[in-house]
Design a protein around this motif. Sequence first.
Motif: not given
Length: 117
Positions: A38, A42, A45-46
């Motif tokens: 996860e 993340d 995605n950032d």
Amino acid sequence: MNKVIISILCALFLIAGCSNNQDDMNAINNDGYDDVRESAWDFLNDKGWDDRIQENWQSANVTKTIADNSYELLDNDYEGKEVLLVSFEDKENLVLGTSPILMDPNTNKVIGYMPSE
């Protein structure tokens, strides 16, 4: 009578096949690396690097590796140390995709990635 037996056998095969798939998914989810997966997701995605990978971050592959100069390290203190490497599946099942992400095994923080062309 034969139709009933055939129907029962077909149902048993379907149930057995589904339980094997569930066992495989449980093995993935029980390896203790969900937080690592996860955190890597993340990070992608950032950075906006998630456009070519599948969104099922739970199935990302996590392996151990040694951080060396083939990786873009965000902190050079990790060079030569054992870290976790998280690889996500490509949307089109191609070799291309996003760079594997290096993670600190104790803090689950991103410490680097493999540069891609």
